[in-house]
Design an enzyme around this catalytic site. Structure first.
Site, PDB file in Angstrom:
ATOM      1  N   SER A  14       0.737  -1.327   0.009  1.00 18.54           N
ATOM      2  CA  SER A  14      -0.186  -0.062  -0.142  1.00 18.54           C
ATOM      3  C   SER A  14       0.726   1.335  -0.072  1.00 18.54           C
ATOM      4  O   SER A  14       2.029   1.388   0.775  1.00 18.54           O
ATOM      5  CB  SER A  14      -1.097   0.160   1.259  1.00 18.54           C
ATOM      6  OG  SER A  14      -1.348   1.080   1.446  1.00 18.54           O
ATOM      7  N   LYS A  65     -14.084  -4.207   3.199  1.00 18.02           N
ATOM      8  CA  LYS A  65     -14.686  -3.041   3.076  1.00 18.02           C
ATOM      9  C   LYS A  65     -16.258  -3.351   3.834  1.00 18.02           C
ATOM     10  O   LYS A  65     -16.994  -2.491   4.175  1.00 18.02           O
ATOM     11  CB  LYS A  65     -14.679  -2.291   1.871  1.00 18.02           C
ATOM     12  CG  LYS A  65     -13.541  -1.789   1.540  1.00 18.02           C
ATOM     13  CD  LYS A  65     -13.478  -1.075   0.157  1.00 18.02           C
ATOM     14  CE  LYS A  65     -12.065  -0.473  -0.041  1.00 18.02           C
ATOM     15  NZ  LYS A  65     -11.918   0.239  -1.096  1.00 18.02           N
ATOM     16  N   ASN A  86     -14.246   2.535   3.832  1.00 17.11           N
ATOM     17  CA  ASN A  86     -12.968   2.492   3.747  1.00 17.11           C
ATOM     18  C   ASN A  86     -12.320   3.209   4.748  1.00 17.11           C
ATOM     19  O   ASN A  86     -10.999   3.443   4.795  1.00 17.11           O
ATOM     20  CB  ASN A  86     -12.795   2.929   2.320  1.00 17.11           C
ATOM     21  CG  ASN A  86     -12.770   4.528   2.302  1.00 17.11           C
ATOM     22  OD1 ASN A  86     -13.312   5.345   3.034  1.00 17.11           O
ATOM     23  ND2 ASN A  86     -12.068   5.011   1.392  1.00 17.11           N
ATOM     24  N   GLY A 131     -18.102  -3.365  -8.796  1.00 17.22           N
ATOM     25  CA  GLY A 131     -17.411  -3.871  -7.525  1.00 17.22           C
ATOM     26  C   GLY A 131     -17.947  -2.716  -6.515  1.00 17.22           C
ATOM     27  O   GLY A 131     -18.558  -1.478  -7.041  1.00 17.22           O
ATOM     28  N   ALA A 133     -15.995  -0.291  -5.682  1.00 20.17           N
ATOM     29  CA  ALA A 133     -15.296   1.126  -6.012  1.00 20.17           C
ATOM     30  C   ALA A 133     -16.302   1.654  -7.195  1.00 20.17           C
ATOM     31  O   ALA A 133     -16.720   2.949  -7.082  1.00 20.17           O
ATOM     32  CB  ALA A 133     -13.957   0.888  -6.730  1.00 20.17           C
ATOM     33  N   THR A 155     -20.166  -9.505 -15.274  1.00 21.93           N
ATOM     34  CA  THR A 155     -21.545  -9.915 -14.715  1.00 21.93           C
ATOM     35  C   THR A 155     -22.501  -8.871 -14.753  1.00 21.93           C
ATOM     36  O   THR A 155     -22.383  -8.055 -13.899  1.00 21.93           O
ATOM     37  CB  THR A 155     -21.116 -10.370 -13.335  1.00 21.93           C
ATOM     38  OG1 THR A 155     -19.806 -11.190 -13.322  1.00 21.93           O
ATOM     39  CG2 THR A 155     -22.461 -11.380 -12.893  1.00 21.93           C
ATOM     40  N   ILE A 217      -8.913   3.573 -12.092  1.00 15.87           N
ATOM     41  CA  ILE A 217      -8.556   3.815 -10.547  1.00 15.87           C
ATOM     42  C   ILE A 217      -7.459   2.803 -10.307  1.00 15.87           C
ATOM     43  O   ILE A 217      -6.889   3.085  -9.042  1.00 15.87           O
ATOM     44  CB  ILE A 217     -10.014   3.351  -9.645  1.00 15.87           C
ATOM     45  CG1 ILE A 217     -10.268   2.132  -9.770  1.00 15.87           C
ATOM     46  CG2 ILE A 217     -10.876   4.233 -10.360  1.00 15.87           C
ATOM     47  CD1 ILE A 217     -11.113   1.932  -8.492  1.00 15.87           C
ATOM     48  N   TYR A 219      -3.647   2.178  -9.515  1.00 15.02           N
ATOM     49  CA  TYR A 219      -2.612   3.142  -9.526  1.00 15.02           C
ATOM     50  C   TYR A 219      -1.421   2.648  -9.777  1.00 15.02           C
ATOM     51  O   TYR A 219      -0.054   3.080  -9.763  1.00 15.02           O
ATOM     52  CB  TYR A 219      -2.763   3.954  -8.558  1.00 15.02           C
ATOM     53  CG  TYR A 219      -2.530   3.330  -7.061  1.00 15.02           C
ATOM     54  CD1 TYR A 219      -3.841   2.955  -6.502  1.00 15.02           C
ATOM     55  CD2 TYR A 219      -1.594   3.347  -6.299  1.00 15.02           C
ATOM     56  CE1 TYR A 219      -3.669   2.233  -5.208  1.00 15.02           C
ATOM     57  CE2 TYR A 219      -1.261   2.525  -5.315  1.00 15.02           C
ATOM     58  CZ  TYR A 219      -2.523   2.235  -4.674  1.00 15.02           C
ATOM     59  OH  TYR A 219      -2.261   1.301  -3.561  1.00 15.02           O
TER      60      TYR A 219
HETATM   61  P1  ATR Z   1     -13.681  -3.468  -5.478  1.00 16.99           P
HETATM   62  O1  ATR Z   1     -14.351  -3.297  -4.333  1.00 16.99           O
HETATM   63  O2  ATR Z   1     -12.104  -2.839  -5.560  1.00 16.99           O
HETATM   64  O3  ATR Z   1     -14.491  -2.419  -6.801  1.00 16.99           O
HETATM   65  P2  ATR Z   1     -14.550  -6.036  -6.481  1.00 16.99           P
HETATM   66  O4  ATR Z   1     -15.772  -5.684  -5.564  1.00 16.99           O
HETATM   67  O5  ATR Z   1     -13.959  -7.143  -6.269  1.00 16.99           O
HETATM   68  O6  ATR Z   1     -13.380  -4.797  -6.173  1.00 16.99           O
HETATM   69  O7  ATR Z   1     -14.896  -5.833  -8.122  1.00 16.99           O
HETATM   70  C1  ATR Z   1     -14.083  -6.168  -9.031  1.00 16.99           C
HETATM   71  C2  ATR Z   1     -14.671  -5.682 -10.488  1.00 16.99           C
HETATM   72  O8  ATR Z   1     -13.778  -6.087 -11.319  1.00 16.99           O
HETATM   73  C3  ATR Z   1     -15.965  -6.449 -10.680  1.00 16.99           C
HETATM   74  O9  ATR Z   1     -16.906  -5.671 -11.586  1.00 16.99           O
HETATM   75  C4  ATR Z   1     -15.419  -7.652 -11.583  1.00 16.99           C
HETATM   76  O10 ATR Z   1     -16.303  -8.130 -12.398  1.00 16.99           O
HETATM   77  P3  ATR Z   1     -17.370  -9.280 -12.118  1.00 16.99           P
HETATM   78  O11 ATR Z   1     -18.366  -8.552 -11.204  1.00 16.99           O
HETATM   79  O12 ATR Z   1     -17.779  -9.958 -13.322  1.00 16.99           O
HETATM   80  O13 ATR Z   1     -16.700 -10.301 -11.245  1.00 16.99           O
HETATM   81  C5  ATR Z   1     -14.280  -6.967 -12.359  1.00 16.99           C
HETATM   82  N1  ATR Z   1     -13.211  -8.081 -12.916  1.00 16.99           N
HETATM   83  C6  ATR Z   1     -12.276  -8.573 -12.079  1.00 16.99           C
HETATM   84  N2  ATR Z   1     -11.589  -9.292 -13.006  1.00 16.99           N
HETATM   85  C7  ATR Z   1     -12.070  -9.070 -14.142  1.00 16.99           C
HETATM   86  C8  ATR Z   1     -11.733  -9.904 -15.416  1.00 16.99           C
HETATM   87  N3  ATR Z   1     -10.706 -10.580 -15.601  1.00 16.99           N
HETATM   88  N4  ATR Z   1     -12.442  -9.282 -16.470  1.00 16.99           N
HETATM   89  C9  ATR Z   1     -13.492  -8.288 -16.441  1.00 16.99           C
HETATM   90  N5  ATR Z   1     -13.908  -8.067 -15.101  1.00 16.99           N
HETATM   91  C10 ATR Z   1     -13.151  -8.272 -13.957  1.00 16.99           C
END
Ligand code: ATR
Length: 267
Positions: A14, A65, A86, A131, A133, A155, A217, A219
């Site tokens: 981090s 979170k 957060n 997700g 964020a 999804t 987002i 970084y």
């Molecule tokens: P955060 O809290 O950081 O937003 P999260 O809740 O785990 O993390 O959300 C991750 C996001 O990245 C989701 O939109 C996920 O898509 P799904 O809802 O289909 O799981 C997306 N994501 C992660 N890996 C991916 C990949 N290989 N291709 C496309 N989307 C991906």
């Protein structure tokens, strides 16, 4: 003396300790910001200890979170709606939860592209990912009333659960890739492209308008493959690092009541 920190798993990479140490120096205060790598089975114990400690508060990151919520005494309205926290502040023996991610994003956008935010009522926005964020950014952006905010996600159901206006669309990632010319701002919120996955990008930006704003987002690395592709298409860029600084400044204000926004080190 401020005692601050970050809980999550993993946390060792981090950038937050560096940022908050810098803020402590800016306000001329003693303090430290520690990393707490907490396993899920120890989360309840950790938060109970925090309640009775002399710490001012902690940030919360992946994967806690949502999971911290049952152990908090109060949750501010915005974090309550997002069902994600957060930032935790200790007040006496009470823990209060906040979420500064979405507002941090808006501040970084406003700082970098003030005219865009001023004219946002005529702008169309696409969020990639659904997700935590993405949700925070969606609700903070919605308060500014842009013409439309669409969400594309692998999804689709998860995007449907976020969207709360009839004219806001939910798209598959492939559809979004084809229709990119419709958007003035595209915000990448998935973890695709984050170290060590830096050779990937969630969608290609071939159909993007020149002059659109592309934001990631992620970084690490600073210039993700997604942003580089945006640059090649003639887009304006917004780096994940600037959102990181602004959300950190908001957490710091919650703990210390001091504003450090004028001192952020964003290049
Ligand atoms: P955060 O809290 O950081 O937003 P999260 O809740 O785990 O993390 O959300 C991750 C996001 O990245 C989701 O939109 C996920 O898509 P799904 O809802 O289909 O799981 C997306 N994501 C992660 N890996 C991916 C990949 N290989 N291709 C496309 N989307 C991906």
């Amino acid at each position: 003396m401020y005692k601050l920190g970050l809980i999550g798993h993993p946390v060792q990479h981090s950038k937050s300790p560096e940022i908050h140490q810098y803020f402590l120096n800016v306000i001329n205060a003693n303090g430290k910001y520690e990393l707490f790598d907490v396993m899920e089975e120890d989360l309840e114990y950790f938060l109970n200890e925090l309640k009775h400690s002399d710490m001012n508060g902690v940030n919360v990151t992946i994967p806690y979170k949502e999971k911290v919520i049952p152990y908090l005494d109060e949750i501010d309205e915005h974090a309550q709606m997002l069902k994600a926290v957060n930032t935790i502040k200790r007040k006496g023996n009470k823990l209060i939860g906040y979420n500064t991610d979405g507002e941090g994003f808006i501040d970084s956008l406003r700082y970098t592209y003030p005219k865009f935010v001023k004219d946002i009522k005529d702008k169309t926005v696409l969020i990639l990912g659904a997700g935590g964020a993405a949700k925070g950014i969606y609700f903070s952006l919605k308060k500014l009333n842009p013409k439309r905010i669409d969400i594309a996600n692998r999804t689709k159901r998860k995007a449907e659960n976020i969207v709360s206006e009839n004219n806001h669309l939910v798209l598959a990632l492939e559809e979004a890739e084809e229709k990119l010319y419709e958007y003035d701002l595209v915000i990448q919120t998935t973890n695709v492209g984050m170290e060590p996955d830096k050779d990937n990008q969630v969608i290609k930006l071939t159909h993007l308008n020149r002059g659109a704003i592309v934001s990631d987002i992620v970084y690490k690395p600073k210039m993700t493959k997604f942003l580089l592709n945006g640059k090649q298409q003639g887009a304006r860029l917004l780096f994940g690092e600037s959102m990181l600084w602004y959300q950190a400044a908001k957490s710091f204000k919650i703990w210390t009541d001091q504003s450090v926004e004028k001192h952020l080190k964003i290049d």
